[in-house]
Design a protein around this motif. Structure first.
Motif, PDB file in Angstrom:
ATOM      1  N   THR A  55      -0.207  30.689  24.224  1.00 18.86           N
ATOM      2  CA  THR A  55      -1.694  30.656  25.073  1.00 18.86           C
ATOM      3  C   THR A  55      -1.364  30.104  26.546  1.00 18.86           C
ATOM      4  O   THR A  55      -0.702  29.094  26.486  1.00 18.86           O
ATOM      5  N   THR A  56      -1.990  30.665  27.483  1.00 16.55           N
ATOM      6  CA  THR A  56      -1.879  29.973  28.843  1.00 16.55           C
ATOM      7  C   THR A  56      -3.252  30.057  29.478  1.00 16.55           C
ATOM      8  O   THR A  56      -3.418  29.097  30.268  1.00 16.55           O
ATOM      9  N   GLU A  57      -4.365  30.621  28.734  1.00 22.25           N
ATOM     10  CA  GLU A  57      -5.561  30.380  29.312  1.00 22.25           C
ATOM     11  C   GLU A  57      -6.385  30.148  27.921  1.00 22.25           C
ATOM     12  O   GLU A  57      -6.389  31.139  27.064  1.00 22.25           O
ATOM     13  N   GLN A  58      -7.189  29.104  27.779  1.00 17.23           N
ATOM     14  CA  GLN A  58      -7.617  28.738  26.351  1.00 17.23           C
ATOM     15  C   GLN A  58      -8.794  29.779  25.833  1.00 17.23           C
ATOM     16  O   GLN A  58      -9.017  29.714  24.583  1.00 17.23           O
ATOM     17  N   THR A  59      -9.596  30.471  26.746  1.00 16.56           N
ATOM     18  CA  THR A  59     -10.447  31.287  26.150  1.00 16.56           C
ATOM     19  C   THR A  59      -9.825  32.632  25.685  1.00 16.56           C
ATOM     20  O   THR A  59     -10.626  33.359  25.001  1.00 16.56           O
ATOM     21  N   VAL A  60      -8.573  32.859  25.717  1.00 17.30           N
ATOM     22  CA  VAL A  60      -7.844  34.097  25.466  1.00 17.30           C
ATOM     23  C   VAL A  60      -6.308  33.591  24.343  1.00 17.30           C
ATOM     24  O   VAL A  60      -5.480  33.723  25.279  1.00 17.30           O
ATOM     25  N   PRO A  61      -6.900  33.044  23.563  1.00 19.71           N
ATOM     26  CA  PRO A  61      -5.495  32.694  22.553  1.00 19.71           C
ATOM     27  C   PRO A  61      -4.641  34.003  22.533  1.00 19.71           C
ATOM     28  O   PRO A  61      -5.058  34.945  22.456  1.00 19.71           O
ATOM     29  N   VAL A 102     -13.538  33.521  19.276  1.00 22.86           N
ATOM     30  CA  VAL A 102     -12.764  32.390  19.877  1.00 22.86           C
ATOM     31  C   VAL A 102     -13.436  31.134  19.692  1.00 22.86           C
ATOM     32  O   VAL A 102     -13.089  30.146  19.380  1.00 22.86           O
ATOM     33  N   ALA A 103     -15.190  31.445  19.727  1.00 22.12           N
ATOM     34  CA  ALA A 103     -15.859  30.084  19.886  1.00 22.12           C
ATOM     35  C   ALA A 103     -16.260  29.853  18.622  1.00 22.12           C
ATOM     36  O   ALA A 103     -17.057  28.599  18.325  1.00 22.12           O
ATOM     37  N   THR A 104     -15.889  30.329  17.534  1.00 18.17           N
ATOM     38  CA  THR A 104     -16.608  29.833  16.148  1.00 18.17           C
ATOM     39  C   THR A 104     -15.507  29.438  15.334  1.00 18.17           C
ATOM     40  O   THR A 104     -14.127  29.589  15.600  1.00 18.17           O
ATOM     41  N   LEU A 105     -15.751  28.785  14.234  1.00 19.40           N
ATOM     42  CA  LEU A 105     -14.926  28.142  13.197  1.00 19.40           C
ATOM     43  C   LEU A 105     -14.456  28.876  12.087  1.00 19.40           C
ATOM     44  O   LEU A 105     -13.755  28.437  11.261  1.00 19.40           O
ATOM     45  N   THR A 106     -15.138  29.919  12.064  1.00 24.63           N
ATOM     46  CA  THR A 106     -14.818  30.920  10.803  1.00 24.63           C
ATOM     47  C   THR A 106     -13.798  31.827  11.462  1.00 24.63           C
ATOM     48  O   THR A 106     -13.642  32.191  12.627  1.00 24.63           O
ATOM     49  N   LEU A 107     -13.264  32.794  10.654  1.00 27.69           N
ATOM     50  CA  LEU A 107     -12.294  33.412  10.894  1.00 27.69           C
ATOM     51  C   LEU A 107     -12.691  35.197  10.594  1.00 27.69           C
ATOM     52  O   LEU A 107     -12.172  36.000  11.055  1.00 27.69           O
ATOM     53  N   SER A 108     -13.842  35.172   9.901  1.00 32.21           N
ATOM     54  CA  SER A 108     -14.434  36.399   9.361  1.00 32.21           C
ATOM     55  C   SER A 108     -14.810  37.260  10.692  1.00 32.21           C
ATOM     56  O   SER A 108     -14.753  38.804  10.990  1.00 32.21           O
ATOM     57  N   ASP A 109     -15.137  36.808  11.741  1.00 35.71           N
ATOM     58  CA  ASP A 109     -15.584  37.505  13.169  1.00 35.71           C
ATOM     59  C   ASP A 109     -14.383  37.679  14.132  1.00 35.71           C
ATOM     60  O   ASP A 109     -14.579  38.214  15.152  1.00 35.71           O
ATOM     61  N   ASN A 110     -13.220  37.306  13.552  1.00 39.27           N
ATOM     62  CA  ASN A 110     -12.060  37.211  14.605  1.00 39.27           C
ATOM     63  C   ASN A 110     -11.532  38.621  14.666  1.00 39.27           C
ATOM     64  O   ASN A 110     -11.626  39.486  13.775  1.00 39.27           O
ATOM     65  N   VAL A 111     -11.258  39.101  15.786  1.00 37.20           N
ATOM     66  CA  VAL A 111     -10.623  40.442  16.217  1.00 37.20           C
ATOM     67  C   VAL A 111      -9.267  40.029  17.134  1.00 37.20           C
ATOM     68  O   VAL A 111      -9.467  39.336  18.118  1.00 37.20           O
ATOM     69  N   TYR A 112      -8.473  40.741  16.854  1.00 32.52           N
ATOM     70  CA  TYR A 112      -7.029  40.637  17.504  1.00 32.52           C
ATOM     71  C   TYR A 112      -6.518  41.800  18.061  1.00 32.52           C
ATOM     72  O   TYR A 112      -6.909  43.006  17.728  1.00 32.52           O
ATOM     73  N   GLU A 113      -5.739  41.677  19.188  1.00 32.82           N
ATOM     74  CA  GLU A 113      -5.325  43.139  19.945  1.00 32.82           C
ATOM     75  C   GLU A 113      -3.941  42.915  20.189  1.00 32.82           C
ATOM     76  O   GLU A 113      -3.267  41.901  20.572  1.00 32.82           O
TER      77      GLU A 113
END
Length: 273
Positions: free
Chosen positions: A149-155, A188-199
């Motif tokens: 990561t170089t930009e914290q809003t986009v891991p 990114v802004a939540t503590l749960t994993l279920s709403d995570n989407v990866y590209e």
């Protein structure tokens, strides 16, 4: 030209095989060992499942409390270092002689080593497979998942597979290796994993069958992986090797097992994982 062609992967069937309802003598299913395509998709799916497990294990053993039931619910998980600040941490997920979740049965162990918090730049999660199998398929090799990561809003992470090997239920062996670049686009802004989407934005991996055939798969259009889905739901892979020269298309972001392979001559094969 569209043909009916189902690859029944051993994630839901008995072996890496196919059933073709086409009758054309020049079908690629009669010209090439198309099991390499199914093996490559299985390998991708299992790698994603194991990374998914690693992330869940880390979340379950952190100060954050996940809101969902993880993929290790019927396994035994131990950790060598239990304090929040103490790294590297080594987790062992032991599925014993069989642990079934969502119709996926795993046996053996995953050893997960974390050098630092997974969301910190430079931290590495390493997943090693020990006498490990999934629905009867033997899986070997190591996955390295490094935070770039170089930009914290986009891991972002780089996923590297080394010494990968899949042995299917018929005893066929497929070795594999490769690199993928992944970024998180949602959750990114939540503590749960279920709403995570990866590209998965780019990368290449190779699959070599025990008869010497080599298949190379390259990201042509970003692959979308929702944490809540077992499989990739959108994106395209360029496929090249032997008689195979075409594109795997994972569809329109639906959380299902469907995808297609389009050969260079325009023939489209409907696939089901």
């Amino acid at each position: 030209m569209k043909k009916t062609f189902f690859l029944l992967l051993s994630l839901c069937a008995s072996a890496l095989t196919y059933v073709s309802c086409g009758s054309d003598g020049d079908d690629i299913v009669n010209q090439a060992d198309t099991s390499a395509i199914s093996a490559s998709v299985v390998i991708d799916a299992v790698n994603e499942i194991d990374v998914h497990t690693g992330l869940q294990v880390i979340a379950d053993n952190s100060t954050a409390k996940p809101s969902e039931t993880g993929p290790t619910a019927c396994a035994t998980t131990t950790v060598e270092k239990t304090t929040e600040e103490d790294y590297p941490k080594v987790f062992t997920v032991d599925y014993g002689t069989g642990c079934t979740i969502n119709q996926i049965t795993r046996k053996g162990k995953l050893k997960i080593t974390l050098t630092g918090p997974v969301f910190n730049t430079g931290s590495k999660m390493t997943i090693e497979r020990i006498d490990y199998s999934l629905n009867g398929m033997k899986l070997e090799g190591t996955i390295e998942y490094v935070n770039t990561t170089t930009e914290q809003t986009v891991p972002k992470w780089n996923r590297k597979v080394t010494n990968g090997k899949l042995t299917d239920l018929l005893g066929r062996v497929y070795t594999n290796s490769g690199n993928y670049t992944t970024k998180q686009t949602e959750g990114v802004a939540t503590l749960t994993l279920s709403d995570n989407v990866y590209e998965i934005t780019d990368g290449t991996h190779t699959v070599t069958s025990d008869n010497g055939g080599v298949l190379t798969l390259t990201v042509q259009e970003s692959l979308i992986k929702k944490y809540s889905c077992d499989f990739i739901s959108k994106g395209k892979l360029k496929v090249q090797g032997g008689y195979l020269n075409g594109v795997i298309d994972y569809g329109n972001n639906d959380c299902d097992r469907k995808f297609t392979y389009t050969h260079e001559d325009g023939a489209i094969y409907d696939l089901l994982m």
